[in-house]
Design an enzyme around this catalytic site. Structure first.
Site, PDB file in Angstrom:
ATOM      1  N   SER A 157      -8.033 -44.628 -16.443  1.00  0.00           N
ATOM      2  CA  SER A 157      -8.342 -44.219 -17.816  1.00  0.00           C
ATOM      3  C   SER A 157      -7.958 -45.328 -18.787  1.00  0.00           C
ATOM      4  CB  SER A 157      -7.545 -42.961 -18.188  1.00  0.00           C
ATOM      5  OG  SER A 157      -7.506 -42.851 -19.603  1.00  0.00           O
TER       6      SER A 157
ATOM      7  N   HIS B 155     -12.724 -44.269 -16.580  1.00  0.00           N
ATOM      8  CA  HIS B 155     -12.563 -42.996 -17.307  1.00  0.00           C
ATOM      9  C   HIS B 155     -12.292 -43.300 -18.772  1.00  0.00           C
ATOM     10  CE1 HIS B 155     -11.584 -38.664 -17.473  1.00  0.00           C
ATOM     11  NE2 HIS B 155     -10.572 -38.988 -18.255  1.00  0.00           N
TER      12      HIS B 155
ATOM     13  N   ASP C 209     -11.468 -41.803 -22.413  1.00  0.00           N
ATOM     14  CA  ASP C 209     -10.915 -40.597 -23.064  1.00  0.00           C
ATOM     15  C   ASP C 209     -11.211 -40.574 -24.551  1.00  0.00           C
ATOM     16  OD1 ASP C 209      -8.181 -40.693 -20.810  1.00  0.00           O
ATOM     17  OD2 ASP C 209      -9.632 -39.064 -21.030  1.00  0.00           O
TER      18      ASP C 209
ATOM     19  N   MET D 182     -11.031 -38.704 -28.043  1.00  0.00           N
ATOM     20  CA  MET D 182     -10.211 -37.673 -28.679  1.00  0.00           C
ATOM     21  C   MET D 182     -10.487 -37.643 -30.176  1.00  0.00           C
ATOM     22  SD  MET D 182      -6.582 -38.343 -26.785  1.00  0.00           S
ATOM     23  CE  MET D 182      -6.495 -38.533 -25.009  1.00  0.00           C
TER      24      MET D 182
ATOM     25  N   HIS E 200     -14.869 -38.529 -21.023  1.00  0.00           N
ATOM     26  CA  HIS E 200     -14.158 -37.254 -21.126  1.00  0.00           C
ATOM     27  C   HIS E 200     -14.049 -36.903 -22.606  1.00  0.00           C
ATOM     28  CE1 HIS E 200     -10.042 -35.066 -20.401  1.00  0.00           C
ATOM     29  NE2 HIS E 200     -11.000 -34.229 -20.807  1.00  0.00           N
TER      30      HIS E 200
ATOM     31  N   MET F 282     -12.699 -34.924 -25.409  1.00  0.00           N
ATOM     32  CA  MET F 282     -11.690 -33.988 -25.883  1.00  0.00           C
ATOM     33  C   MET F 282     -11.939 -33.811 -27.385  1.00  0.00           C
ATOM     34  SD  MET F 282      -8.581 -35.497 -23.610  1.00  0.00           S
ATOM     35  CE  MET F 282      -9.474 -37.027 -23.373  1.00  0.00           C
TER      36      MET F 282
ATOM     37  N   MET G 202      -7.547 -30.470 -15.597  1.00  0.00           N
ATOM     38  CA  MET G 202      -6.469 -31.122 -16.346  1.00  0.00           C
ATOM     39  C   MET G 202      -5.133 -30.762 -15.716  1.00  0.00           C
ATOM     40  SD  MET G 202      -8.053 -32.877 -18.563  1.00  0.00           S
ATOM     41  CE  MET G 202      -6.568 -33.547 -19.317  1.00  0.00           C
TER      42      MET G 202
ATOM     43  N   ASP H 246      -7.093 -34.950 -13.661  1.00  0.00           N
ATOM     44  CA  ASP H 246      -6.852 -35.789 -14.826  1.00  0.00           C
ATOM     45  C   ASP H 246      -5.493 -35.501 -15.469  1.00  0.00           C
ATOM     46  OD1 ASP H 246      -8.746 -36.431 -17.899  1.00  0.00           O
ATOM     47  OD2 ASP H 246      -7.196 -37.543 -16.835  1.00  0.00           O
TER      48      ASP H 246
HETATM   49  C1  DX5 Z   1      -5.196 -37.047 -21.270  1.00  0.00           C
HETATM   50  C2  DX5 Z   1      -6.381 -37.820 -20.700  1.00  0.00           C
HETATM   51  C3  DX5 Z   1      -6.054 -38.428 -19.370  1.00  0.00           C
HETATM   52  C4  DX5 Z   1      -4.924 -39.437 -19.460  1.00  0.00           C
HETATM   53  C5  DX5 Z   1      -4.384 -39.736 -18.093  1.00  0.00           C
HETATM   54  O1  DX5 Z   1      -5.635 -36.245 -22.330  1.00  0.00           O
HETATM   55  O2  DX5 Z   1      -7.500 -36.981 -20.532  1.00  0.00           O
HETATM   56  O3  DX5 Z   1      -7.225 -39.063 -18.843  1.00  0.00           O
HETATM   57  O4  DX5 Z   1      -5.385 -40.634 -20.037  1.00  0.00           O
HETATM   58  O5  DX5 Z   1      -3.256 -40.554 -18.274  1.00  0.00           O
HETATM   59  P1  DX5 Z   1      -2.059 -40.508 -17.194  1.00  0.00           P
HETATM   60  O6  DX5 Z   1      -2.718 -40.848 -15.874  1.00  0.00           O
HETATM   61  O7  DX5 Z   1      -1.100 -41.546 -17.675  1.00  0.00           O
HETATM   62  O8  DX5 Z   1      -1.520 -39.112 -17.211  1.00  0.00           O
HETATM   63 ZN    ZN Z   2      -9.204 -37.837 -19.420  1.00  0.00          ZN
END
Ligand code: DX5
Ligand code: ZN
Length: 229
Positions: free
Chosen positions: A12, A37, A39, A41, A70, A72, A141, A176
């Site tokens: 990620s 990946h 992320d 947000m 992903h 969010m 998650m 994840d």
């Molecule tokens: C959290 C993200 C994950 C996160 C994983 O909201 O969706 O993808 O980046 O990071 P680690 O592997 O450090 O938990």
């Molecule tokens: Zn993620």
């Protein structure tokens, strides 16, 4: 994207150098990452803000393989086309992000992208049942979404239940949050095949020292594959 259930490691970029995403994507792919990946947000669905479609479009040319986006964010629907145009291969929406997940998944598939469905730790596996024919991936998650480096929340029971629900359908089970060489075997044994790793993939490395990324990725992969030997 052809389907198989081989273990895939998806670093990620939330844990990467935000000032150097292009080089970071090239580095992790050259060091063995199967997917990248991404992320997204929005500071509304989760208490953090990262980036949007423009960043995804900017990093796309630096990713040879799968760009696994992903979302969010809430609402999701107004932004699906933008992420598809940015080049996302997989677009994953949270089932908790709104009241019409069936329509969201239809809209994702209509763009030609693979449709992912993310479940927060408090959402049961059974929620997926009515949607099994609408998805190409379930993202379980194993942290509350919003940040990297959090403690793993054990969801092995939910993963096994999803594996049973999915049966022979070509649907990935992605994990994840908090994936590292210790937790990877637990989730692989329960039935997961795509392992997202942020801090565990990037820790100790940099674009100037990418071999550390390679070592981190190999260690996670070997730990997961080791459950079958
Ligand atoms: C959290 C993200 C994950 C996160 C994983 O909201 O969706 O993808 O980046 O990071 P680690 O592997 O450090 O938990
Ligand atoms: Zn993620």
């Amino acid at each position: 994207m052809t389907f198989d259930r081989k273990i895939k490691i998806a670093p990620s970029i939330l844990s990467a150098d935000f000032a150097n995403f292009g080089a970071e994507c090239q580095a992790i792919e050259s060091q063995g990452a199967d997917w990248v990946h991404v992320d997204v947000m929005d500071g509304h669905f989760v208490p953090n803000i990262t980036f949007g479609p423009a960043t995804c479009a900017a990093i796309r040319p630096h990713i040879k393989g799968v760009m696994d986006v992903h979302l969010m964010i809430a609402p999701v629907d107004p932004y699906i086309d933008a992420f598809a145009k940015a080049g996302a291969d997989v677009i994953t929406a949270h089932i908790e992000a709104g009241p019409h997940i069936h329509r969201t998944l239809q809209a994702i598939r209509a763009t030609g992208a693979k449709a992912g469905l993310a479940l927060n730790p408090g959402t049961p596996a059974s929620a997926v049942e009515p949607l099994l024919d609408m998805i190409d991936l379930v993202c379980v998650m194993t942290v509350n979404p919003g940040f990297g480096g959090q403690k793993f929340i054990d969801m092995t029971g939910k993963i096994a239940a999803l594996r049973a629900l999915i049966g022979e359908r070509p649907i990935h089970i992605e994990i994840d949050g908090g994936v590292d060489p210790t937790t990877a075997p637990l989730v692989a044994r329960a039935g997961a095949d795509v392992l997202v790793a942020g801090s565990a993939a990037f820790k100790g490395g940099s674009v100037d020292d990418p071999n550390v990324y390679g070592r981190n990725i190999r260690t996670i992969r070997e730990a997961a594959e080791g459950v079958w030997t």
